[in-house]
Design an enzyme around this catalytic site. Sequence first.
Site, PDB file in Angstrom:
ATOM      1  N   GLY A 101     -40.166 -31.320 -75.203  1.00 58.54           N
ATOM      2  CA  GLY A 101     -40.123 -30.709 -76.540  1.00 58.54           C
ATOM      3  C   GLY A 101     -40.100 -31.785 -77.627  1.00 58.54           C
ATOM      4  O   GLY A 101     -40.812 -31.688 -78.636  1.00 58.54           O
ATOM      5  N   ARG A 105     -43.096 -32.497 -80.422  1.00 63.13           N
ATOM      6  CA  ARG A 105     -42.850 -32.460 -81.865  1.00 63.13           C
ATOM      7  C   ARG A 105     -43.181 -33.793 -82.526  1.00 63.13           C
ATOM      8  O   ARG A 105     -43.749 -33.832 -83.613  1.00 63.13           O
ATOM      9  CB  ARG A 105     -41.386 -32.074 -82.129  1.00 63.13           C
ATOM     10  CG  ARG A 105     -41.077 -31.735 -83.577  1.00 63.13           C
ATOM     11  CD  ARG A 105     -39.644 -31.247 -83.748  1.00 63.13           C
ATOM     12  NE  ARG A 105     -38.696 -32.053 -83.006  1.00 63.13           N
ATOM     13  CZ  ARG A 105     -38.269 -33.259 -83.376  1.00 63.13           C
ATOM     14  NH1 ARG A 105     -38.667 -33.783 -84.500  1.00 63.13           N
ATOM     15  NH2 ARG A 105     -37.411 -33.921 -82.637  1.00 63.13           N
ATOM     16  N   TYR A 144     -32.703 -32.373 -55.653  1.00 63.33           N
ATOM     17  CA  TYR A 144     -33.274 -33.596 -56.242  1.00 63.33           C
ATOM     18  C   TYR A 144     -34.797 -33.582 -56.091  1.00 63.33           C
ATOM     19  O   TYR A 144     -35.524 -33.710 -57.071  1.00 63.33           O
ATOM     20  CB  TYR A 144     -32.655 -34.802 -55.538  1.00 63.33           C
ATOM     21  CG  TYR A 144     -33.089 -36.143 -56.078  1.00 63.33           C
ATOM     22  CD1 TYR A 144     -32.645 -36.598 -57.317  1.00 63.33           C
ATOM     23  CD2 TYR A 144     -33.933 -36.974 -55.332  1.00 63.33           C
ATOM     24  CE1 TYR A 144     -33.029 -37.853 -57.802  1.00 63.33           C
ATOM     25  CE2 TYR A 144     -34.314 -38.227 -55.811  1.00 63.33           C
ATOM     26  CZ  TYR A 144     -33.857 -38.663 -57.037  1.00 63.33           C
ATOM     27  OH  TYR A 144     -34.240 -39.897 -57.513  1.00 63.33           O
TER      28      TYR A 144
HETATM   29  P1  NAD Z   1     -28.243 -43.823 -61.924  1.00 66.73           P
HETATM   30  O1  NAD Z   1     -27.486 -42.698 -61.342  1.00 66.73           O
HETATM   31  O2  NAD Z   1     -27.615 -45.171 -61.966  1.00 66.73           O
HETATM   32  O3  NAD Z   1     -28.733 -43.489 -63.399  1.00 66.73           O
HETATM   33  C1  NAD Z   1     -28.968 -42.184 -63.862  1.00 66.73           C
HETATM   34  C2  NAD Z   1     -28.408 -42.101 -65.268  1.00 66.73           C
HETATM   35  O4  NAD Z   1     -28.665 -40.787 -65.807  1.00 66.73           O
HETATM   36  C3  NAD Z   1     -26.888 -42.291 -65.320  1.00 66.73           C
HETATM   37  O5  NAD Z   1     -26.571 -43.172 -66.359  1.00 66.73           O
HETATM   38  C4  NAD Z   1     -26.355 -40.889 -65.566  1.00 66.73           C
HETATM   39  O6  NAD Z   1     -25.105 -40.888 -66.200  1.00 66.73           O
HETATM   40  C5  NAD Z   1     -27.465 -40.288 -66.389  1.00 66.73           C
HETATM   41  N1  NAD Z   1     -27.548 -38.811 -66.334  1.00 66.73           N
HETATM   42  C6  NAD Z   1     -27.526 -38.033 -65.219  1.00 66.73           C
HETATM   43  N2  NAD Z   1     -27.660 -36.749 -65.545  1.00 66.73           N
HETATM   44  C7  NAD Z   1     -27.783 -36.701 -66.909  1.00 66.73           C
HETATM   45  C8  NAD Z   1     -27.932 -35.668 -67.849  1.00 66.73           C
HETATM   46  N3  NAD Z   1     -27.987 -34.367 -67.467  1.00 66.73           N
HETATM   47  N4  NAD Z   1     -28.016 -35.983 -69.162  1.00 66.73           N
HETATM   48  C9  NAD Z   1     -27.935 -37.275 -69.573  1.00 66.73           C
HETATM   49  N5  NAD Z   1     -27.779 -38.308 -68.721  1.00 66.73           N
HETATM   50  C10 NAD Z   1     -27.713 -38.015 -67.396  1.00 66.73           C
HETATM   51  O7  NAD Z   1     -29.624 -43.886 -61.123  1.00 66.73           O
HETATM   52  P2  NAD Z   1     -30.827 -44.935 -61.175  1.00 66.73           P
HETATM   53  O8  NAD Z   1     -30.952 -45.509 -59.828  1.00 66.73           O
HETATM   54  O9  NAD Z   1     -30.693 -45.825 -62.341  1.00 66.73           O
HETATM   55  O10 NAD Z   1     -32.050 -43.946 -61.384  1.00 66.73           O
HETATM   56  C11 NAD Z   1     -32.653 -43.761 -62.636  1.00 66.73           C
HETATM   57  C12 NAD Z   1     -33.832 -42.807 -62.485  1.00 66.73           C
HETATM   58  O11 NAD Z   1     -34.781 -43.349 -61.568  1.00 66.73           O
HETATM   59  C13 NAD Z   1     -33.430 -41.430 -61.953  1.00 66.73           C
HETATM   60  O12 NAD Z   1     -34.163 -40.445 -62.644  1.00 66.73           O
HETATM   61  C14 NAD Z   1     -33.844 -41.486 -60.508  1.00 66.73           C
HETATM   62  O13 NAD Z   1     -34.188 -40.219 -60.012  1.00 66.73           O
HETATM   63  C15 NAD Z   1     -35.055 -42.415 -60.543  1.00 66.73           C
HETATM   64  N6  NAD Z   1     -35.240 -43.092 -59.249  1.00 66.73           N
HETATM   65  C16 NAD Z   1     -34.398 -44.079 -58.859  1.00 66.73           C
HETATM   66  C17 NAD Z   1     -34.582 -44.676 -57.611  1.00 66.73           C
HETATM   67  C18 NAD Z   1     -33.703 -45.794 -57.121  1.00 66.73           C
HETATM   68  O14 NAD Z   1     -33.898 -46.287 -56.011  1.00 66.73           O
HETATM   69  N7  NAD Z   1     -32.742 -46.276 -57.871  1.00 66.73           N
HETATM   70  C19 NAD Z   1     -35.603 -44.228 -56.766  1.00 66.73           C
HETATM   71  C20 NAD Z   1     -36.407 -43.198 -57.205  1.00 66.73           C
HETATM   72  C21 NAD Z   1     -36.229 -42.640 -58.457  1.00 66.73           C
END
Ligand code: NAD
Length: 312
Positions: A101, A105, A144
């Site tokens: 969204g 915008r 997830y």
């Molecule tokens: P992480 O858990 O350290 O970071 C996720 C962040 O999102 C955290 O700071 C958390 O507080 C915040 N968050 C969660 N839900 C939220 C919400 N509803 N509103 C606002 N903030 C929210 O994980 P990461 O390893 O840094 O992963 C970051 C992104 O990369 C994620 O989307 C994850 O799915 C994707 N990813 C990571 C990996 C990996 O190996 N680390 C692999 C595939 C995908």
Amino acid sequence: MKTILVTGGAGFIGSHLCEALLKKGSHVICLDNFFTGSQRNINHLMGNKDFEVARHDIIQPIVLEVDEIYNLACPASPKHYQFDPIKTLLTSTVGMFHMLGIAKRCRAKILQASTSEVYGNPAVHPQTEKYPGNVNMLGPRACYDEGKRVAETFMMDYHREHKIPIRIVRIFNTYGPNMAMDDGRVVSNFIVQALRNEPITIYGKGKQTRSFCFAADLVDGMITMMDNTIDFIGPVNLGNPHELTILELAEKIISLAGSTSKISFKPLPEDDPERRNPDISLAKEKLGWEPKVELDDGLRETISYFRRLLKN
Ligand code: NAD
Ligand code: UDP
């Protein structure tokens, strides 16, 4: 100067991304609900006049004026995304809708942090972007995996219907400093166990494989993808093709940490993928990107990070 929104900016990858974007001269808004993120990850950025932090949950709408959005908000470790599976689903669906969204915008470009989990327990190795995946939509990982799959669908439909400029990256297992000590992921678990000389907990026989990418390489890939001028929207795999078994990883970490830990075998969690390895031909071809950091070097840096953390 570009104003860039990074959701999940206080998390493991998000904090490295905020730092890299600030270094490139952008104004960064870090938005986070601090569920798995931590103030410690962004403390060193707080004095920067181009860095703003907003405590906000993307499940709730928000109005912001930005040029680009990196949508990383979502807990990434199985332990944390299974803690409240409905919330995880809402974050990747309703949250994605709210971010799109803003993009609509502001006519902002938006990049979605998708995942190798969209391939589920893959029947094809290595995984290419064309592989549609093998996800159990009823299992404990589905909140997830399916959430991230819907997020990709949202991105494509906004792109087709509203001509939003989008980028989709499918991130494979990433590791490095700023991982949470207690997030249950394999690299952080093994390093902390090794540094404490406690048993290394291998789930199953340790024959399952993963391929680990160092955070700095991944962030470089994400920014290269966002900035590409050929309008390549993806999805594109970002990861390190160096595949190894979890048992090999455990032995490597014990040796690099100089630990006396022994291995302890525990039950394998339900739906745990057997093999995971990215085919990164598309990233190489379209973006000229490939990871540079060798696993041993990245692990040494991560071990030093956790060593410092455990001393404090
Ligand atoms: P992480 O858990 O350290 O970071 C996720 C962040 O999102 C955290 O700071 C958390 O507080 C915040 N968050 C969660 N839900 C939220 C919400 N509803 N509103 C606002 N903030 C929210 O994980 P990461 O390893 O840094 O992963 C970051 C992104 O990369 C994620 O989307 C994850 O799915 C994707 N990813 C990571 C990996 C990996 O190996 N680390 C692999 C595939 C995908
Ligand atoms: N794993 C393990 N011991 C641990 C944590 C994880 O053997 O203490 C295994 C887990 O079962 C999986 C692999 O390591 O096969 C990677 O797990 P992680 O949670 O890091 O990521 P994902 O399963 O999402 O790839």
